[in-house]
Design a protein around this motif. Structure first.
Motif, mmCIF file in Angstrom:
data_model
loop_
_atom_site.group_PDB
_atom_site.id
_atom_site.type_symbol
_atom_site.label_atom_id
_atom_site.label_comp_id
_atom_site.label_asym_id
_atom_site.label_seq_id
_atom_site.Cartn_x
_atom_site.Cartn_y
_atom_site.Cartn_z
ATOM 1 N N VAL A 90 0.868 -1.180 0.000
ATOM 2 C CA VAL A 90 0.000 0.000 0.000
ATOM 3 C C VAL A 90 0.904 1.229 0.000
ATOM 4 O O VAL A 90 1.710 1.421 0.915
ATOM 5 C CB VAL A 90 -0.931 0.013 1.224
ATOM 6 N N TYR A 91 0.755 2.057 -1.034
ATOM 7 C CA TYR A 91 1.603 3.240 -1.202
ATOM 8 C C TYR A 91 0.822 4.503 -0.827
ATOM 9 O O TYR A 91 -0.102 4.899 -1.537
ATOM 10 C CB TYR A 91 2.083 3.343 -2.653
ATOM 11 N N CYS A 92 1.216 5.105 0.281
ATOM 12 C CA CYS A 92 0.594 6.362 0.726
ATOM 13 C C CYS A 92 1.665 7.441 0.873
ATOM 14 O O CYS A 92 1.503 8.383 1.664
ATOM 15 C CB CYS A 92 -0.122 6.157 2.063
ATOM 16 N N ASP A 93 2.751 7.334 0.158
ATOM 17 C CA ASP A 93 3.865 8.275 0.282
ATOM 18 C C ASP A 93 3.611 9.538 -0.535
ATOM 19 O O ASP A 93 2.884 9.532 -1.527
ATOM 20 C CB ASP A 93 5.166 7.613 -0.184
ATOM 21 N N ASN A 94 4.215 10.654 -0.063
ATOM 22 C CA ASN A 94 4.151 11.934 -0.784
ATOM 23 C C ASN A 94 2.716 12.406 -1.038
ATOM 24 O O ASN A 94 2.378 12.899 -2.114
ATOM 25 C CB ASN A 94 4.894 11.825 -2.128
ATOM 26 N N LYS A 95 1.860 12.270 -0.044
ATOM 27 C CA LYS A 95 0.454 12.661 -0.196
ATOM 28 C C LYS A 95 0.060 13.823 0.711
ATOM 29 O O LYS A 95 -1.101 14.233 0.714
ATOM 30 C CB LYS A 95 -0.450 11.464 0.107
ATOM 31 N N GLY A 96 0.995 14.349 1.484
ATOM 32 C CA GLY A 96 0.660 15.433 2.397
ATOM 33 C C GLY A 96 -0.239 14.990 3.545
ATOM 34 O O GLY A 96 -0.936 15.820 4.151
ATOM 35 N N LEU A 97 -0.231 13.710 3.881
ATOM 36 C CA LEU A 97 -1.105 13.175 4.923
ATOM 37 C C LEU A 97 -0.684 13.660 6.308
ATOM 38 O O LEU A 97 0.503 13.708 6.624
ATOM 39 C CB LEU A 97 -1.073 11.638 4.905
ATOM 40 N N LYS A 98 -1.657 13.972 7.137
ATOM 41 C CA LYS A 98 -1.391 14.352 8.526
ATOM 42 C C LYS A 98 -1.723 13.222 9.497
ATOM 43 O O LYS A 98 -1.359 13.270 10.668
ATOM 44 C CB LYS A 98 -2.185 15.606 8.892
ATOM 45 N N SER A 99 -2.419 12.218 8.996
ATOM 46 C CA SER A 99 -2.744 11.047 9.805
ATOM 47 C C SER A 99 -2.689 9.815 8.920
ATOM 48 O O SER A 99 -2.717 9.908 7.691
ATOM 49 C CB SER A 99 -4.131 11.186 10.447
ATOM 50 N N ILE A 100 -2.621 8.655 9.554
ATOM 51 C CA ILE A 100 -2.507 7.399 8.818
ATOM 52 C C ILE A 100 -3.894 6.854 8.519
ATOM 53 O O ILE A 100 -4.705 6.688 9.436
ATOM 54 C CB ILE A 100 -1.701 6.373 9.640
ATOM 55 N N PRO A 101 -4.202 6.580 7.259
ATOM 56 C CA PRO A 101 -5.518 5.982 6.927
ATOM 57 C C PRO A 101 -5.584 4.554 7.435
ATOM 58 O O PRO A 101 -4.553 3.944 7.752
ATOM 59 C CB PRO A 101 -5.550 6.048 5.401
ATOM 60 N N ASN A 102 -6.783 4.000 7.514
ATOM 61 C CA ASN A 102 -6.931 2.618 7.960
ATOM 62 C C ASN A 102 -6.225 1.672 6.996
ATOM 63 O O ASN A 102 -6.477 1.691 5.788
ATOM 64 C CB ASN A 102 -8.415 2.257 8.060
ATOM 65 N N VAL A 103 -5.353 0.856 7.549
ATOM 66 C CA VAL A 103 -4.533 -0.030 6.725
ATOM 67 C C VAL A 103 -5.307 -1.320 6.442
ATOM 68 O O VAL A 103 -5.810 -1.973 7.358
ATOM 69 C CB VAL A 103 -3.209 -0.363 7.454
ATOM 70 N N PRO A 104 -5.412 -1.725 5.163
ATOM 71 C CA PRO A 104 -6.132 -2.954 4.821
ATOM 72 C C PRO A 104 -5.533 -4.188 5.483
ATOM 73 O O PRO A 104 -4.329 -4.254 5.754
ATOM 74 C CB PRO A 104 -5.998 -3.025 3.294
ATOM 75 N N LEU A 105 -6.376 -5.179 5.692
ATOM 76 C CA LEU A 105 -6.026 -6.376 6.451
ATOM 77 C C LEU A 105 -4.834 -7.133 5.889
ATOM 78 O O LEU A 105 -3.981 -7.614 6.630
ATOM 79 C CB LEU A 105 -7.256 -7.299 6.506
ATOM 80 N N HIS A 106 -4.748 -7.266 4.570
ATOM 81 C CA HIS A 106 -3.759 -8.155 3.961
ATOM 82 C C HIS A 106 -2.479 -7.429 3.533
ATOM 83 O O HIS A 106 -1.731 -7.934 2.691
ATOM 84 C CB HIS A 106 -4.385 -8.889 2.778
ATOM 85 N N THR A 107 -2.220 -6.265 4.101
ATOM 86 C CA THR A 107 -1.034 -5.481 3.750
ATOM 87 C C THR A 107 0.214 -6.050 4.408
ATOM 88 O O THR A 107 0.230 -6.311 5.607
ATOM 89 C CB THR A 107 -1.212 -4.016 4.196
ATOM 90 N N TRP A 108 1.263 -6.216 3.597
ATOM 91 C CA TRP A 108 2.576 -6.611 4.109
ATOM 92 C C TRP A 108 3.547 -5.418 4.093
ATOM 93 O O TRP A 108 4.353 -5.279 5.001
ATOM 94 C CB TRP A 108 3.183 -7.723 3.258
ATOM 95 N N TYR A 109 3.447 -4.589 3.067
ATOM 96 C CA TYR A 109 4.393 -3.486 2.868
ATOM 97 C C TYR A 109 3.620 -2.170 2.849
ATOM 98 O O TYR A 109 2.756 -1.958 1.999
ATOM 99 C CB TYR A 109 5.160 -3.657 1.552
ATOM 100 N N LEU A 110 3.961 -1.269 3.768
ATOM 101 C CA LEU A 110 3.240 -0.007 3.898
ATOM 102 C C LEU A 110 4.209 1.156 3.763
ATOM 103 O O LEU A 110 5.172 1.272 4.530
ATOM 104 C CB LEU A 110 2.530 0.053 5.255
#
Length: 350
Positions: free
Chosen positions: A55-75
């Motif tokens: 799951v790629y959430c990099d370089n998005k200007g996020l201030k908080s972490i979204p809910n991570v899906p169940l089957h994620t290995w790499y975040l």
């Protein structure tokens, strides 16, 4: 056909295409998990169908972490504005192996108690370039690599590494650690550590309590003035030792302190040495540039009697292959007895 049905149909077609091409099978992800993972992908992130565990959430200007899906290995969450790690965001993420949180604004107070310890499969945790003041507590026993460079860490809580038998890499460079923060009490539990990076901190003496498994020790850019005699007897496996940019003078370096058979690469550049220390027989690379050395003598630095060194290459011949002496007051040429001692030398920089 509803929008949800249309989306499901598209996902099924995409999965079939990837399945037939072999790309999904390489991820070992069952069909049901693949569907669930794609559907649960946070709208702020990317979840590539050909790499469904990531799951790629990099370089998005996020201030908080979204809910991570169940089957994620790499975040991947690097390069955002995240200030805290909350248990809610990771509630379903029980399969995480790798988290990249580099370049955020996470403080020690923002790491919720137990949030990391609940990740029972996490092997790699990267939190470089944040605002941590202490090494996070309750780390998972599965951890293998922990990178915390360029934070504001001045404290290693006692017992924080207890139970981390799998941790082999610890990166704490560029923090505010002083001598009293790096002791046997603080480092207890690192029974299988291979590499520790304590460069660019505020150490004035060699760290105590390093595990005997340590192979790579990086201490560049501190204020270390001396090395205790026999220091490396407690580190029988150390092979790569970096002490560049410290305040080591020859008076603070016992002549035979580096006479350990395990050391292969020794870097002492940009210090205040006036003499070349005794070179151990097994050493292959030696960096002594930018010190205050005026001369070098084979009879003083050769680990064996020069008369005993013959033309044959055997176990008794010193293994030095690279020697750097530029930035000193040494005038060429290199004395003949140095060349006679170190028959395997391939490069000398002066």
């Amino acid at each position: 056909m509803s929008l949800i049905q249309l989306k499901l149909t598209w996902v099924c077609i995409l999965f079939l295409q990837l399945y037939l091409s072999g790309k999904v099978m390489s991820q070992d992800i069952p069909y049901e998990e693949f569907l669930a993972q794609i559907q649960a992908c946070p709208r702020e992130c990317r979840c590539p169908a050909n790499f469904p565990r990531a799951v790629y959430c990099d370089n998005k200007g996020l201030k908080s972490i979204p809910n991570v899906p169940l089957h994620t290995w790499y975040l991947y969450l690097q390069n955002n504005l995240i200030e805290a790690l909350s248990a809610d965001a990771f509630r379903n993420a029980t399969q995480l192996r790798w988290i990249n949180l580099n370049h955020n604004k996470i403080t020690s107070e923002g790491v919720e108690e137990g949030v990391l310890g609940s990740m029972s499969r996490l092997a790699h945790l990267y939190m470089d370039d944040n605002l941590l003041s202490s090494v996070p507590s309750s780390l998972p026993a599965s951890l293998e690599h922990l990178r915390l460079s360029r934070n504001r860490i001045s404290k290693i809580p006692a017992g924080v590494f207890n139970g981390l038998d799998k941790l082999n890499l610890l990166d704490l460079q560029g923090n505010k650690l002083m001598d009293d923060a790096v002791t046997e009490v603080n480092l207890k539990g690192l029974s299988n550590l291979v590499q520790i990076n304590l460069a660019k901190n505020q150490l004035t003496s060699m760290p105590l309590g390093l595990p005997p498994t340590t192979t790579q020790l990086f201490l560049d850019g501190n204020n270390i003035e001396k090395i205790p005699a026999g220091y490396f007897k407690g580190l029988p496996k150390v092979a790569f030792l970096r002490l560049n940019h410290n305040k080591l003078g020859s008076g603070g370096v016992p002549k035979d302190v580096f006479n350990a058979s395990s050391i292969l690469d020794l870097q002492l550049s940009h210090n205040e040495l006036t003499e070349v220390p005794l070179i151990p027989s097994g050493l292959e690379h030696l960096h002594l540039d930018h010190n205050k050395i005026k001369s070098v003598s084979g009879s003083n630095v050769c680990p064996v009697s020069i008369d005993a060194v013959d033309d044959s290459v055997n176990e008794s011949v010193p293994r030095l292959r690279y020697l750097r002496l530029d930035g000193n007051d040494i005038k060429p040429p290199i004395p003949r007895d140095v060349i006679l001692c170190f028959r395997l030398l391939r490069s000398i920089v002066i």
